[in-house]
Design a protein around this motif. Sequence first.
Motif, PDB file in Angstrom:
ATOM      1  N   TYR A  22       0.754  -1.197   0.094  1.00  0.00           N
ATOM      2  CA  TYR A  22       0.197  -0.043  -0.022  1.00  0.00           C
ATOM      3  C   TYR A  22       1.032   1.151   0.262  1.00  0.00           C
ATOM      4  CZ  TYR A  22      -4.214  -2.872   0.828  1.00  0.00           C
ATOM      5  OH  TYR A  22      -5.064  -3.698   0.617  1.00  0.00           O
ATOM      6  N   ASP A  23       2.208   1.179   0.169  1.00  0.00           N
ATOM      7  CA  ASP A  23       2.973   2.379   0.320  1.00  0.00           C
ATOM      8  C   ASP A  23       3.739   2.544  -0.845  1.00  0.00           C
ATOM      9  OD1 ASP A  23       2.115   2.743   2.959  1.00  0.00           O
ATOM     10  OD2 ASP A  23       3.676   1.842   3.935  1.00  0.00           O
ATOM     11  N   LEU A  24       3.603   1.708  -2.127  1.00  0.00           N
ATOM     12  CA  LEU A  24       4.296   1.680  -3.265  1.00  0.00           C
ATOM     13  C   LEU A  24       4.063   3.095  -3.758  1.00  0.00           C
ATOM     14  CD1 LEU A  24       3.730  -1.651  -4.961  1.00  0.00           C
ATOM     15  CD2 LEU A  24       5.783  -0.759  -3.728  1.00  0.00           C
ATOM     16  N   SER A  25       5.233   3.740  -4.212  1.00  0.00           N
ATOM     17  CA  SER A  25       4.972   5.005  -5.115  1.00  0.00           C
ATOM     18  C   SER A  25       4.720   4.618  -6.468  1.00  0.00           C
ATOM     19  CB  SER A  25       6.210   5.554  -5.088  1.00  0.00           C
ATOM     20  OG  SER A  25       7.285   4.938  -6.117  1.00  0.00           O
ATOM     21  N   GLN A  26       4.184   5.421  -7.149  1.00  0.00           N
ATOM     22  CA  GLN A  26       3.751   5.434  -8.491  1.00  0.00           C
ATOM     23  C   GLN A  26       4.889   4.801  -9.306  1.00  0.00           C
ATOM     24  OE1 GLN A  26       0.674   5.210 -10.118  1.00  0.00           O
ATOM     25  NE2 GLN A  26      -0.193   5.783  -8.107  1.00  0.00           N
ATOM     26  N   ALA A  27       6.216   5.316  -9.021  1.00  0.00           N
ATOM     27  CA  ALA A  27       7.354   4.785  -9.561  1.00  0.00           C
ATOM     28  C   ALA A  27       7.681   3.225  -9.418  1.00  0.00           C
ATOM     29  CB  ALA A  27       8.625   5.646  -9.522  1.00  0.00           C
ATOM     30  N   ASP A  28       7.428   2.851  -8.147  1.00  0.00           N
ATOM     31  CA  ASP A  28       7.455   1.663  -7.519  1.00  0.00           C
ATOM     32  C   ASP A  28       6.644   0.650  -8.272  1.00  0.00           C
ATOM     33  OD1 ASP A  28       9.674   2.215  -5.875  1.00  0.00           O
ATOM     34  OD2 ASP A  28       8.541   2.523  -4.184  1.00  0.00           O
ATOM     35  N   LEU A  29       5.168   1.056  -8.373  1.00  0.00           N
ATOM     36  CA  LEU A  29       4.541   0.307  -8.860  1.00  0.00           C
ATOM     37  C   LEU A  29       4.527   0.110 -10.542  1.00  0.00           C
ATOM     38  CD1 LEU A  29       1.512  -1.048  -8.757  1.00  0.00           C
ATOM     39  CD2 LEU A  29       0.529   0.929  -8.840  1.00  0.00           C
ATOM     40  N   THR A  30       5.032   1.114 -11.071  1.00  0.00           N
ATOM     41  CA  THR A  30       5.398   0.897 -12.570  1.00  0.00           C
ATOM     42  C   THR A  30       6.472   0.009 -12.729  1.00  0.00           C
ATOM     43  OG1 THR A  30       4.546   3.029 -12.817  1.00  0.00           O
ATOM     44  CG2 THR A  30       6.112   2.158 -14.647  1.00  0.00           C
ATOM     45  N   GLU A  31       7.415  -0.133 -11.995  1.00  0.00           N
ATOM     46  CA  GLU A  31       8.681  -1.183 -11.682  1.00  0.00           C
ATOM     47  C   GLU A  31       7.990  -2.399 -11.411  1.00  0.00           C
ATOM     48  OE1 GLU A  31      12.721  -2.028  -9.751  1.00  0.00           O
ATOM     49  OE2 GLU A  31      11.899   0.010  -9.424  1.00  0.00           O
ATOM     50  N   ALA A  32       7.259  -2.698 -10.475  1.00  0.00           N
ATOM     51  CA  ALA A  32       6.627  -3.949 -10.189  1.00  0.00           C
ATOM     52  C   ALA A  32       5.657  -4.434 -11.483  1.00  0.00           C
ATOM     53  CB  ALA A  32       6.077  -3.705  -8.939  1.00  0.00           C
ATOM     54  N   LEU A  33       5.180  -3.583 -11.714  1.00  0.00           N
ATOM     55  CA  LEU A  33       4.154  -4.055 -13.048  1.00  0.00           C
ATOM     56  C   LEU A  33       4.862  -4.301 -14.462  1.00  0.00           C
ATOM     57  CD1 LEU A  33       1.137  -1.567 -12.687  1.00  0.00           C
ATOM     58  CD2 LEU A  33       1.258  -4.183 -12.211  1.00  0.00           C
ATOM     59  N   ALA A  34       6.091  -3.842 -14.504  1.00  0.00           N
ATOM     60  CA  ALA A  34       6.841  -4.061 -15.673  1.00  0.00           C
ATOM     61  C   ALA A  34       7.453  -5.357 -15.373  1.00  0.00           C
ATOM     62  CB  ALA A  34       7.842  -2.928 -15.923  1.00  0.00           C
ATOM     63  N   SER A  35       7.850  -5.891 -14.081  1.00  0.00           N
ATOM     64  CA  SER A  35       8.573  -7.043 -14.000  1.00  0.00           C
ATOM     65  C   SER A  35       7.719  -8.139 -13.941  1.00  0.00           C
ATOM     66  CB  SER A  35       9.287  -6.862 -12.804  1.00  0.00           C
ATOM     67  OG  SER A  35       8.631  -6.942 -11.797  1.00  0.00           O
ATOM     68  N   GLU A  36       6.454  -8.172 -13.991  1.00  0.00           N
ATOM     69  CA  GLU A  36       5.246  -9.006 -13.882  1.00  0.00           C
ATOM     70  C   GLU A  36       5.295  -9.920 -15.359  1.00  0.00           C
ATOM     71  OE1 GLU A  36       3.544 -10.889 -11.636  1.00  0.00           O
ATOM     72  OE2 GLU A  36       4.886  -9.762 -10.314  1.00  0.00           O
ATOM     73  N   CYS A  37       4.994 -11.056 -15.526  1.00  0.00           N
ATOM     74  CA  CYS A  37       4.978 -11.832 -16.823  1.00  0.00           C
ATOM     75  C   CYS A  37       3.584 -12.268 -16.957  1.00  0.00           C
ATOM     76  CB  CYS A  37       6.030 -13.139 -16.836  1.00  0.00           C
ATOM     77  SG  CYS A  37       7.600 -12.428 -16.696  1.00  0.00           S
ATOM     78  N   PRO A  38       2.925 -12.498 -17.975  1.00  0.00           N
ATOM     79  CA  PRO A  38       1.512 -12.897 -18.310  1.00  0.00           C
ATOM     80  C   PRO A  38       1.382 -14.565 -17.376  1.00  0.00           C
ATOM     81  CG  PRO A  38       2.265 -11.895 -20.264  1.00  0.00           C
ATOM     82  CD  PRO A  38       3.551 -11.841 -19.365  1.00  0.00           C
ATOM     83  N   GLU A  39       0.512 -14.844 -16.979  1.00  0.00           N
ATOM     84  CA  GLU A  39       0.300 -16.140 -16.266  1.00  0.00           C
ATOM     85  C   GLU A  39       0.440 -17.074 -17.293  1.00  0.00           C
ATOM     86  OE1 GLU A  39      -1.045 -18.158 -13.008  1.00  0.00           O
ATOM     87  OE2 GLU A  39      -0.849 -16.143 -12.820  1.00  0.00           O
ATOM     88  N   GLU A  40       1.184 -18.061 -16.964  1.00  0.00           N
ATOM     89  CA  GLU A  40       1.423 -19.303 -17.579  1.00  0.00           C
ATOM     90  C   GLU A  40       0.594 -20.340 -17.358  1.00  0.00           C
ATOM     91  OE1 GLU A  40       3.761 -20.053 -20.263  1.00  0.00           O
ATOM     92  OE2 GLU A  40       4.401 -17.795 -19.943  1.00  0.00           O
ATOM     93  N   LEU A  41      -0.330 -20.803 -18.271  1.00  0.00           N
ATOM     94  CA  LEU A  41      -1.367 -21.782 -18.140  1.00  0.00           C
ATOM     95  C   LEU A  41      -1.098 -23.178 -18.828  1.00  0.00           C
ATOM     96  CD1 LEU A  41      -4.612 -19.625 -18.431  1.00  0.00           C
ATOM     97  CD2 LEU A  41      -3.576 -20.418 -16.513  1.00  0.00           C
ATOM     98  N   GLY A  42      -0.470 -24.110 -18.300  1.00  0.00           N
ATOM     99  CA  GLY A  42      -0.036 -25.199 -18.834  1.00  0.00           C
ATOM    100  C   GLY A  42      -1.248 -26.479 -18.403  1.00  0.00           C
ATOM    101  N   HIS A  43      -2.252 -26.120 -17.920  1.00  0.00           N
ATOM    102  CA  HIS A  43      -3.462 -27.058 -17.222  1.00  0.00           C
ATOM    103  C   HIS A  43      -4.108 -27.672 -18.315  1.00  0.00           C
ATOM    104  CE1 HIS A  43      -1.578 -25.475 -13.577  1.00  0.00           C
ATOM    105  NE2 HIS A  43      -1.924 -24.262 -14.219  1.00  0.00           N
TER     106      HIS A  43
END
Length: 140
Positions: A22-43
Amino acid sequence: MATHRPYPDSGSLLAAADEASYDLSQADLTEALASECPEELGHGAPYAALLALDAAHAEYERKFGHAFVICLDGHPPEEQADQLLAAIRRRMGHEEDEERSISADELRRVAQARLLDLTRWLTSADGLSATEIGLYAPVG
């Protein structure tokens, strides 16, 4: 979070992670979102569903500038592709600020799930304990 280690228990660790999110700055949130990858579904998802998901992910990233983030905990593997595709389609109608807020909340939920998985693994593994690596304070 690392500077506040060790935590007395998993509940304290999860609460600290929640507060930090909840304390993430906008820059921190942008960085966190940029490092996420789409969910892999091999099910066992059908090929057509995987193609539709790839297209939906690409469209989402074009519109919002980051990977689609969702926590699928609680959904059985065989339902995850449908849940994911429905969520992307639903959230494509959001304005950028609303979607950023939802993405931040989903990122928080994903982090919580990852920490829970890690603490479960640590307590069940034959290797180092959470206390030994400094996640928790020694008991006693």
